[in-house]
Design a protein around this motif. Structure first.
Motif, PDB file in Angstrom:
ATOM      1  N   UNK A  83      -7.964  -5.944   8.295  1.00  0.00           N
ATOM      2  CA  UNK A  83      -6.712  -6.183   9.137  1.00  0.00           C
ATOM      3  C   UNK A  83      -7.177  -6.059  10.489  1.00  0.00           C
ATOM      4  N   UNK A  84      -6.621  -6.935  11.350  1.00  0.00           N
ATOM      5  CA  UNK A  84      -6.915  -6.816  12.775  1.00  0.00           C
ATOM      6  C   UNK A  84      -6.599  -5.623  13.494  1.00  0.00           C
ATOM      7  N   UNK A  85      -5.267  -5.018  13.121  1.00  0.00           N
ATOM      8  CA  UNK A  85      -4.756  -3.962  13.633  1.00  0.00           C
ATOM      9  C   UNK A  85      -4.574  -2.657  12.818  1.00  0.00           C
ATOM     10  N   UNK A  86      -4.512  -1.753  13.314  1.00  0.00           N
ATOM     11  CA  UNK A  86      -4.300  -0.338  12.647  1.00  0.00           C
ATOM     12  C   UNK A  86      -2.791  -0.487  12.275  1.00  0.00           C
ATOM     13  N   UNK A  87      -2.699   0.431  11.348  1.00  0.00           N
ATOM     14  CA  UNK A  87      -1.126   0.585  10.795  1.00  0.00           C
ATOM     15  C   UNK A  87      -0.733   2.285  10.983  1.00  0.00           C
ATOM     16  N   UNK A  88       0.135   2.455  11.933  1.00  0.00           N
ATOM     17  CA  UNK A  88       0.576   3.968  11.930  1.00  0.00           C
ATOM     18  C   UNK A  88       1.975   3.892  11.054  1.00  0.00           C
ATOM     19  N   UNK A  89       1.787   5.167  10.101  1.00  0.00           N
ATOM     20  CA  UNK A  89       2.876   5.494   9.153  1.00  0.00           C
ATOM     21  C   UNK A  89       3.926   5.739   9.871  1.00  0.00           C
ATOM     22  N   UNK A  90       5.073   5.005  10.184  1.00  0.00           N
ATOM     23  CA  UNK A  90       6.317   5.717  10.674  1.00  0.00           C
ATOM     24  C   UNK A  90       7.204   4.525  10.513  1.00  0.00           C
ATOM     25  N   UNK A  91       8.626   5.055  10.512  1.00  0.00           N
ATOM     26  CA  UNK A  91       9.822   3.787  10.263  1.00  0.00           C
ATOM     27  C   UNK A  91       9.662   2.948  11.661  1.00  0.00           C
ATOM     28  N   UNK A  92      10.083   1.667  11.119  1.00  0.00           N
ATOM     29  CA  UNK A  92      10.117   0.756  12.598  1.00  0.00           C
ATOM     30  C   UNK A  92      11.423   1.215  13.287  1.00  0.00           C
ATOM     31  N   UNK A  93      11.199   1.301  14.197  1.00  0.00           N
ATOM     32  CA  UNK A  93      12.258   1.859  15.268  1.00  0.00           C
ATOM     33  C   UNK A  93      13.041   0.487  15.939  1.00  0.00           C
ATOM     34  N   UNK A  94      14.132   0.479  16.404  1.00  0.00           N
ATOM     35  CA  UNK A  94      14.646  -0.718  17.028  1.00  0.00           C
ATOM     36  C   UNK A  94      15.289   0.114  18.463  1.00  0.00           C
TER      37      UNK A  94
ATOM     38  N   UNK B  64       0.916  -1.171   0.008  1.00  0.00           N
ATOM     39  CA  UNK B  64       0.139   0.151  -0.168  1.00  0.00           C
ATOM     40  C   UNK B  64       1.078   1.335   0.120  1.00  0.00           C
ATOM     41  N   UNK B  65       1.124   2.055  -1.068  1.00  0.00           N
ATOM     42  CA  UNK B  65       1.830   3.048  -1.189  1.00  0.00           C
ATOM     43  C   UNK B  65       1.156   4.586  -0.519  1.00  0.00           C
ATOM     44  N   UNK B  66       1.845   5.486  -0.590  1.00  0.00           N
ATOM     45  CA  UNK B  66       1.404   6.679  -0.419  1.00  0.00           C
ATOM     46  C   UNK B  66       0.789   7.092   1.115  1.00  0.00           C
ATOM     47  N   UNK B  67       1.338   6.414   1.999  1.00  0.00           N
ATOM     48  CA  UNK B  67       0.870   6.813   3.275  1.00  0.00           C
ATOM     49  C   UNK B  67       1.510   8.210   3.758  1.00  0.00           C
ATOM     50  N   UNK B  68       0.825   8.774   4.510  1.00  0.00           N
ATOM     51  CA  UNK B  68       1.453  10.039   5.110  1.00  0.00           C
ATOM     52  C   UNK B  68       1.966   9.737   6.729  1.00  0.00           C
TER      53      UNK B  68
END
Length: 691
Positions: A565-576, A538-542
């Motif tokens: 999908x069971x969970x919402x998606x927060x458009x951010x880079x995955x942090x470790x 899915x492209x073009x997320x803000x």
């Protein structure tokens, strides 16, 4: 102040006398202290004063004008004096006075020390568990409260205000809630919160409500469906605590597997049966229960289908040269709806190329007279049952170009199996320009023609229709299965899913992905062309925006119901989490060691986990112990800390962990073990080994 008297001549300099001028004492409090100090019980009271004067003043400490508590320790040097109490308690509060005195005078400074105690919440026995009560009885919920200063007390019901008919009383020792003549609406979660400057505590007691399933009229407590279609039974449920749901069929509890799927939310439970079968017909029991009790309702599910074949063999009751009487038994399975008709057909054994001819096609009698037989010929007979779930075809036509000078009074429709005999379908003329022809054999091909009728009679037939194969109707497919989030960033999300269990009788052409922004009710289609595989980026997320995603399957009829999908998606880079470099040659460094403290320093981590370092957590332990204990409550922004409150003669280890927005990283290697002790004075004798 030191003065020196000196005489000078051309040959020498002579010092006659040195002497001090008296200076009155001065006392300055350490910059970290104020005239009022507030500490939590269990912490450390540390008072430091810097003293000057000539001659060197004598320094004394008092509390409230009297002696110090026995736990107090005072240490003095030529320029300072400190008072330490650890751990402190409420009894150590008061006004502490430091006095510096010499021959020239004295000076005092006061520090008011306040010791706070965190709130203490003592629940009565009736609040330590679910509180069950009979309707119409009085309920009292009570708790004892302690703390310094005295905590504020608040009550909430289900995170909202307590209703006005409920009395909340606050006393010097605690609080009570009184519910007169309780009703079902009084059930819920009652939370008491106590808070003062030292902390906050809460406790919740649950007044359970018996579970309840929303009332549904008996005539709607049934569900019907067709084989291969999906069945959904949804029921609303309430109760406090939230009840759990259990579905049972044929005495066995159903689980969410195979064709059965059970989804229970806070206020509802749903049983879905995909690709339903005739054998799924039966009673389904739903039981919802919580600590207050349980409630059970029955739901009847009927899967409708074509009826089974009549039970044979066909009995021949009578035979004559031109007719015979036959009899059969009704089908064992009527398909879930009553038999509406039996169709009896015959065929000449010697003429296999000829189609079956209908003998009778009306009535529910299990006897029939087969007529128009020819003497000496051999016949075979077949019977099929019909119900409302017949295979059928809708035939449409246009008005004739010419009505013959008289208005059209109706239409007659005929059908035939391919190259067979034409059979009239409707007994009375049809007034509409369309008619649904039922009673067709599934898999057989049919042709149709139409006659117009007016007062003069019936017209010539229309052109024959194209052959039509009698099949069950094609429907939309079922929803895709098991959608999952595989990966994401601030600009895209990778999702996948499985094929639907039901294609609706037509191949799946592709999939559609839709997205919904947080705070919006609108779903937007993402892909322009159908997705051919069960995965999509899915492209073009803000960045920073939260999205809900769902998928639909598509066949020739249209799009399926969506599967989200069971969970919402927060458009951010995955942090470790960050990692402190694990390098045995570079652990935390220990300096400035004394008998009750030392300074610990460390380096920045080599990897910040793609997010700025927010601080550090320092831990210590006695070398001989296994458990690590945090030194600082909040993350440190500096990379050095003076650790105090150590025990003289005990050996300590230290390690540090970095923190970023993703959380704690891995701890560093431990420091070299260091003993809390004062450094050895230079005046002490050194012993050297001579070889």
């Amino acid at each position: 102040m030191l003065f020196t008297l000196t005489f000078f001549n051309c040959l020498e300099t002579t010092v006659i006398q040195r002497f001090f001028l008296p200076v009155a004492p001065e006392v300055d409090l350490d910059a970290s202290m104020k005239e009022r100090m507030v500490v939590h019980a269990g912490g450390v009271i540390r008072l430091i004063a810097y003293v000057s004067g000539q001659p060197t003043p004598d320094v004394t400490w008092t509390r409230d004008g009297a002696g110090l508590p026995p736990e107090a320790k005072v240490e003095s040097t030529a320029i300072s004096s400190s008072l330490v109490i650890k751990p402190c308690a409420r009894k150590h509060l008061g006004v502490y006075t430091v006095t510096a005195k010499n021959a020239s005078g004295e000076k005092t400074k006061n520090v008011t020390v306040e010791v706070l105690e965190e709130p203490e919440l003592l629940l009565d026995a009736n609040m330590a568990r679910d509180h069950l009560a009979m309707l119409g009885t009085d309920i009292t919920l009570s708790a004892k409260v302690k703390g310094v200063p005295m905590p504020t007390i608040t009550w909430k019901k289900n995170d909202g205000d307590v209703p006005s008919h409920i009395t909340v009383a606050v006393t010097a020792s605690g609080s009570k809630v009184f519910i007169p003549k309780c009703v079902r609406a009084d059930s819920g979660n009652y939370t008491i919160t106590v808070e003062n400057a030292a902390g906050k505590k809460s406790a919740t007691v649950i007044l359970p409500a018996h579970p309840k399933i929303s009332t549904i009229p008996m005539q709607t407590r049934q569900r019907c469906g067709w084989p291969g279609s999906g069945l959904i039974a949804m029921e609303a449920m309430t109760g406090i605590p939230l009840p759990t749901a259990k579905w049972i069929s044929d005495g066995k509890e159903l689980t969410s597997e195979g064709r059965f799927k059970i989804e229970s939310a806070e206020t509802s439970t749903t049983l879905s049966i995909v690709e339903s079968q005739r054998g799924d017909t039966g009673e389904y029991m739903l039981t919802v229960s919580n600590s207050a009790g349980s409630k059970t309702v029955a739901l009847h599910v009927t899967v409708l289908d074509l009826p089974g074949p009549p039970v044979g063999p066909i009995n021949i009751l009578e035979v004559t040269p031109d007719h015979m009487m036959i009899q059969w038994r009704a089908p064992k399975d009527d398909g879930g709806t009553p038999i509406t008709n039996y169709v009896v057909e015959k065929k000449d054994v010697k003429k296999p190329w000829e189609p079956w001819s209908v003998v009778s096609s009306s009535g529910i009698s299990t006897k029939a007279k087969v007529t128009r037989l020819e003497k000496g010929r051999e016949y075979i007979v077949r019977v099929r049952a019909e119900n409302k779930i017949e295979n059928a075809v809708t035939v449409e036509w246009a008005l004739p170009d010419y009505d013959g000078g008289s208005p059209i009074s109706g239409y007659v429709i005929e059908r035939r199996e391919m190259t067979g005999k034409w059979i009239r379908v409707n007994k009375t003329p049809v007034l509409d320009l369309r008619y649904r022809v039922s009673g067709l054999f599934e898999g057989n091909s049919y042709e149709f023609r139409v006659f117009a009728e007016n007062v003069a009679g019936i017209s010539e037939p229309s052109l024959t229709s194209d052959p039509v194969k009698a099949t069950r109707a094609i429907t939309k497919p079922g929803p895709p299965g098991n959608p999952k989030l595989k990966d994401w960033s601030k600009s895209y999300a990778d999702i996948c899913w499985t094929k639907p269990t039901r294609d609706g009788g037509s191949p799946i052409l592709g999939y559609v992905v839709e997205a919904q922004k947080s705070g919006s009710a609108q779903w937007d289609r993402i892909n322009k062309d159908l997705i051919k595989i069960c995965a999509y980026r899915v492209p073009g997320l803000i960045e920073g925006m939260e999205y809900r995603l769902r998928v639909r399957a598509t066949n020739i009829v249209g799009d399926s119901e969506p599967r989200e999908l069971p969970e919402a998606v927060l458009a951010k880079d995955i942090l470790v989490p960050p990692e402190v470099v694990v390098d045995v040659s570079c652990p935390p460094v220990i300096t400035n060691v004394t008998k009750d403290g030392m300074t610990v320093s460390w380096k920045e981590p080599a990897d910040d986990g793609k997010s700025p370092i927010l601080g550090y957590v320092l831990e210590k332990k006695e070398t001989k112990e296994m458990k690590w204990n945090k030194v600082n409550r909040k993350p440190l922004t500096e990379r050095t800390l003076e650790v105090t409150g150590l025990t003289e003669g005990v050996e300590y280890d230290f390690r540090v962990t970095a923190v970023n927005i993703a959380g704690l990283g891995k701890p560093s290697e431990p420091s070299a073990s260091t003993t809390a002790q004062n450094p050895i004075s230079k005046s002490q004798t050194s012993v050297h080994m001579i070889t």
